[in-house]
Write a protein that holds these residues in place. Structure first.
Motif, short mmCIF file in Angstrom:
data_model
loop_
_atom_site.label_atom_id
_atom_site.label_comp_id
_atom_site.label_asym_id
_atom_site.label_seq_id
_atom_site.Cartn_x
_atom_site.Cartn_y
_atom_site.Cartn_z
N LEU A 76 3.21 -21.78 -62.86
CA LEU A 76 2.42 -22.07 -61.91
C LEU A 76 2.59 -21.91 -60.83
O LEU A 76 3.77 -23.44 -60.06
N HIS A 77 2.71 -21.53 -59.84
CA HIS A 77 3.52 -21.13 -57.88
C HIS A 77 3.22 -22.45 -57.59
O HIS A 77 1.49 -22.84 -57.40
N GLY A 78 3.81 -24.03 -57.22
CA GLY A 78 3.12 -24.69 -55.89
C GLY A 78 2.00 -24.16 -54.98
O GLY A 78 1.56 -24.46 -54.70
N GLY A 79 2.52 -23.06 -54.35
CA GLY A 79 1.45 -22.64 -53.23
C GLY A 79 0.52 -22.18 -53.35
O GLY A 79 -1.04 -22.45 -53.40
N ALA A 80 -0.08 -21.45 -55.00
CA ALA A 80 -0.71 -21.40 -55.75
C ALA A 80 -1.96 -22.57 -55.69
O ALA A 80 -3.17 -22.55 -55.86
N GLU A 107 -4.59 -29.89 -41.79
CA GLU A 107 -3.50 -30.82 -42.23
C GLU A 107 -3.83 -30.42 -43.93
O GLU A 107 -5.46 -30.69 -44.36
N ILE A 108 -3.05 -30.55 -44.81
CA ILE A 108 -2.12 -30.02 -46.41
C ILE A 108 -1.61 -30.95 -46.85
O ILE A 108 -0.71 -30.37 -46.27
N GLY A 109 -1.55 -31.60 -47.74
CA GLY A 109 -0.62 -31.82 -48.78
C GLY A 109 -0.61 -31.98 -49.70
O GLY A 109 -1.86 -32.52 -50.46
N ALA A 110 0.24 -31.34 -50.83
CA ALA A 110 0.29 -32.02 -52.01
C ALA A 110 1.71 -32.66 -53.51
O ALA A 110 2.44 -32.49 -52.51
N THR A 111 1.32 -33.05 -54.14
CA THR A 111 2.11 -33.55 -54.85
C THR A 111 1.80 -33.14 -56.73
O THR A 111 0.51 -33.14 -56.72
N HIS A 112 2.94 -32.56 -56.92
CA HIS A 112 2.74 -31.78 -57.81
C HIS A 112 3.35 -33.28 -59.12
O HIS A 112 4.07 -33.29 -58.92
#
Length: 162
Positions: A76-80, A107-112
């Protein structure tokens, strides 16, 4: 407090229009069709296969298939992940904003945490702050076994619609 977005809160279902099938396919409750009837859920939500199962300003849940949303390495793409998170957070903020106001992501941020190569991802957005000008949600994406795939935080600004 009057609420036209909560199921059973008195909002009559909107007559069918060009987006009715899209809204039904995306799992949007009929009580919310009048709110979304002018634009539907948006072409990216449709393209990604996002389907809502719960919608309120405080908590939103939706699923998204991995198939069709992978990166070149087959996961799965991180952008997804971010598309799902932004969709949930933005819809939650818009529900909180109510009629005549709009939510704008600032603002948006993520940790995979873990990759996924097949199946379905579930995103659960929980409100952290529901203010008059700022709304923040934490969005947790999990696999079908409940394992955390990613964690995102999205903040939306609320303003009067132009």
């Amino acid at each position: 407090m009057s609420d036209i977005f909560t199921p059973g809160a008195g909002a009559p279902a909107e007559p069918a229009n060009e987006y009715t099938d899209q809204l039904n396919e995306a799992g949007v409750p009929p009580e919310m069709h009048s709110w979304l009837s002018a634009n539907g859920v948006g072409p990216l939500v449709v393209k990604m296969g996002i389907r809502f199962s719960e919608m309120s300003a405080e908590r939103l849940v939706a699923t998204m298939p991995v198939a069709g949303n992978e990166q070149v390495a087959g996961i799965l793409h991180g952008g997804a992940h971010l598309v799902l998170a932004e969709t949930l957070g933005s819809f939650g903020a818009a529900l909180h904003a109510g009629p005549g106001r709009q939510a704008l992501g600032i603002e948006i941020g993520a940790t995979h945490h873990r990759a996924i190569a097949s199946g379905t991802v579930t995103g659960t957005a929980t409100a952290i702050h529901l203010g008059g000008t700022l709304v923040t949600h934490e969005v947790v994406m999990t696999d079908e076994e409940g394992r955390r795939l990613s964690t995102a935080r999205i903040t939306n600004m609320i303003r009067d619609a132009r």
